[in-house]
Design a protein around this motif. Sequence first.
Motif, PDB file in Angstrom:
ATOM      1  N   SER A 137      37.472  66.472  -0.134  1.00 30.22           N
ATOM      2  CA  SER A 137      36.960  67.804  -0.451  1.00 30.22           C
ATOM      3  C   SER A 137      37.395  68.787   0.619  1.00 30.22           C
ATOM      4  N   GLY A 138      37.727  69.990   0.183  1.00 33.93           N
ATOM      5  CA  GLY A 138      38.117  71.015   1.131  1.00 33.93           C
ATOM      6  C   GLY A 138      36.977  71.454   2.029  1.00 33.93           C
ATOM      7  N   LYS A 139      35.729  71.233   1.586  1.00 35.52           N
ATOM      8  CA  LYS A 139      34.585  71.635   2.400  1.00 35.52           C
ATOM      9  C   LYS A 139      34.499  70.826   3.682  1.00 35.52           C
ATOM     10  N   ALA A 140      35.037  69.603   3.657  1.00 40.02           N
ATOM     11  CA  ALA A 140      34.954  68.735   4.831  1.00 40.02           C
ATOM     12  C   ALA A 140      36.228  68.762   5.657  1.00 40.02           C
ATOM     13  N   ASP A 141      37.163  69.663   5.337  1.00 38.02           N
ATOM     14  CA  ASP A 141      38.440  69.694   6.054  1.00 38.02           C
ATOM     15  C   ASP A 141      38.266  70.139   7.494  1.00 38.02           C
ATOM     16  N   GLY A 142      38.906  69.413   8.401  1.00 35.98           N
ATOM     17  CA  GLY A 142      39.076  69.881   9.752  1.00 35.98           C
ATOM     18  C   GLY A 142      40.324  70.732   9.831  1.00 35.98           C
ATOM     19  N   PRO A 143      40.695  71.175  11.015  1.00 34.80           N
ATOM     20  CA  PRO A 143      41.890  72.024  11.130  1.00 34.80           C
ATOM     21  C   PRO A 143      43.157  71.369  10.594  1.00 34.80           C
TER      22      PRO A 143
ATOM     23  N   ALA B 290      43.431  68.856   8.358  1.00 40.04           N
ATOM     24  CA  ALA B 290      43.347  68.680   6.907  1.00 40.04           C
ATOM     25  C   ALA B 290      43.481  70.021   6.190  1.00 40.04           C
ATOM     26  N   ALA B 291      42.890  71.070   6.763  1.00 39.68           N
ATOM     27  CA  ALA B 291      43.008  72.397   6.145  1.00 39.68           C
ATOM     28  C   ALA B 291      44.459  72.861   6.125  1.00 39.68           C
ATOM     29  N   ALA B 292      45.184  72.582   7.213  1.00 37.40           N
ATOM     30  CA  ALA B 292      46.597  72.966   7.254  1.00 37.40           C
ATOM     31  C   ALA B 292      47.404  72.170   6.239  1.00 37.40           C
ATOM     32  N   ALA B 293      47.083  70.873   6.098  1.00 38.06           N
ATOM     33  CA  ALA B 293      47.797  70.045   5.124  1.00 38.06           C
ATOM     34  C   ALA B 293      47.490  70.491   3.705  1.00 38.06           C
ATOM     35  N   ARG B 294      46.219  70.880   3.456  1.00 28.86           N
ATOM     36  CA  ARG B 294      45.851  71.345   2.112  1.00 28.86           C
ATOM     37  C   ARG B 294      46.550  72.673   1.798  1.00 28.86           C
ATOM     38  N   ALA B 295      46.608  73.556   2.770  1.00 26.89           N
ATOM     39  CA  ALA B 295      47.300  74.828   2.559  1.00 26.89           C
ATOM     40  C   ALA B 295      48.795  74.591   2.322  1.00 26.89           C
ATOM     41  N   ARG B 296      49.341  73.593   3.006  1.00 25.06           N
ATOM     42  CA  ARG B 296      50.757  73.270   2.792  1.00 25.06           C
ATOM     43  C   ARG B 296      50.992  72.815   1.360  1.00 25.06           C
ATOM     44  N   ARG B 297      50.076  71.969   0.816  1.00 24.37           N
ATOM     45  CA  ARG B 297      50.251  71.509  -0.550  1.00 24.37           C
ATOM     46  C   ARG B 297      50.131  72.663  -1.537  1.00 24.37           C
ATOM     47  N   VAL B 298      49.170  73.570  -1.302  1.00 23.22           N
ATOM     48  CA  VAL B 298      49.033  74.728  -2.187  1.00 23.22           C
ATOM     49  C   VAL B 298      50.313  75.545  -2.171  1.00 23.22           C
ATOM     50  N   ARG B 299      50.890  75.729  -0.978  1.00 21.51           N
ATOM     51  CA  ARG B 299      52.126  76.504  -0.876  1.00 21.51           C
ATOM     52  C   ARG B 299      53.266  75.807  -1.608  1.00 21.51           C
ATOM     53  N   LYS B 300      53.384  74.483  -1.447  1.00 23.81           N
ATOM     54  CA  LYS B 300      54.435  73.733  -2.131  1.00 23.81           C
ATOM     55  C   LYS B 300      54.262  73.805  -3.645  1.00 23.81           C
ATOM     56  N   ASP B 301      53.008  73.705  -4.115  1.00 29.33           N
ATOM     57  CA  ASP B 301      52.759  73.787  -5.561  1.00 29.33           C
ATOM     58  C   ASP B 301      53.145  75.160  -6.101  1.00 29.33           C
TER      59      ASP B 301
END
Length: 396
Positions: free
Chosen positions: A77-83, A85-96
């Motif tokens: 879950s994005g709510k539990a992301d640390g720095p 994980a948040a950067a990795a999630r933002a990277r996936r959103v950008r790639k998508d």
Amino acid sequence: QRGIEDLESLAAALVSLDITVKRELEAGRDEVRVMTAHGAKGLEAPIVFLPETTLSRTARGSALLETEAGGFLWSASGKADGPAAAAARARRVRKDEEEAFRLLYVALTRARDRLVLCGRVSSRTKEETLQGWWRALNDALAHPDVGPQVRAVRSGDLEFQRFGPDPTALGPAAGADAATAPAPAWTSEPAAQEAYARYASPSDLGEDAVAPAASPLARSRGLGRFRRGELIHRLLQVLPDLESAVRETSARRMLGREPDLAPDQADEMVAAAMGVLNDDRFAEVFGPGSRAEVAVAGTAKALPPGLAISGRLDRLVVLPDRVLVADFKTNRPSPDRIEAADPAYLRQMALYAGVLADVFPGRRIEAALVWTDGPKLMPIPELLIAETLAELGRNG
């Protein structure tokens, strides 16, 4: 046939293949093609509709996130992301998003003459909140180099924006009358029943076949009923192509990749395979010029009318004066004489011999069963092959 035994080697072999697949759009056909943007890559059509440009991405995606450094993080879950994980999630959103806009580019460049962009939203949705393709398209139409040439057009109750010249109304196309002819008489008659399928498997013909003997490992540590036979067949297929000095070591290495196989089971299978390969009686079957897993299909004069077979020979040897064909059997215990073998086995070898006799005219066809239990080599007499084919013809 190249001896590939693991997924990694198979993937490497596929990557090394130099194959180019070229797709072309059929020309001059009065039809509408419905395709995904990805599937339309490389194609062109006079008029292209993009019916859904307002859809938004709703899938959550995997909890496994790839980092910029090539590592992976697990975050459900994005709510539990640390720095990190948040950067990795933002990277996936950008790639998508980058991939989504690459697909949009593909879709927009498929049209030769005219492109129609559509979208639908609920009455509660505000247009300014839409993102994705719709937002990108609206921003493009509002660009200073484009906006002055965009105008509102009405058609009945619809109002839409148009860029470029108005289309010329051509009216209905003059369709050519399709020529019709009366149906031939045979279409109203019932089709004659065929004696056999188009291609029949030799091992499936006949209803009097004895059920194959169960492997002694059938209920041992979860191995399936035919597991022993499959593994020994594989050994006898691969090992003859290796130097005799490394066959046993290679066999143990092959079986060592089977996670459900116990050491004593592997030892028994290796002994059965090596017992066949080291027996002088089988020298010709596994000698120079012999081939494993040879596909054979067709019919022959000796086969019943209308019967065509399709199967695979365990071993084939073509000599100047004769042809040897052998089939491996792992049933235990093996019969003491060929007449006591399963009728399905005799029928199978008789059909193979009949087809091979037409393929290699003037050469004697010698068929045999190789039993790993023993081991035993059982030649099938020509008279028994002829009797088996005659019986199959009477039953057909």
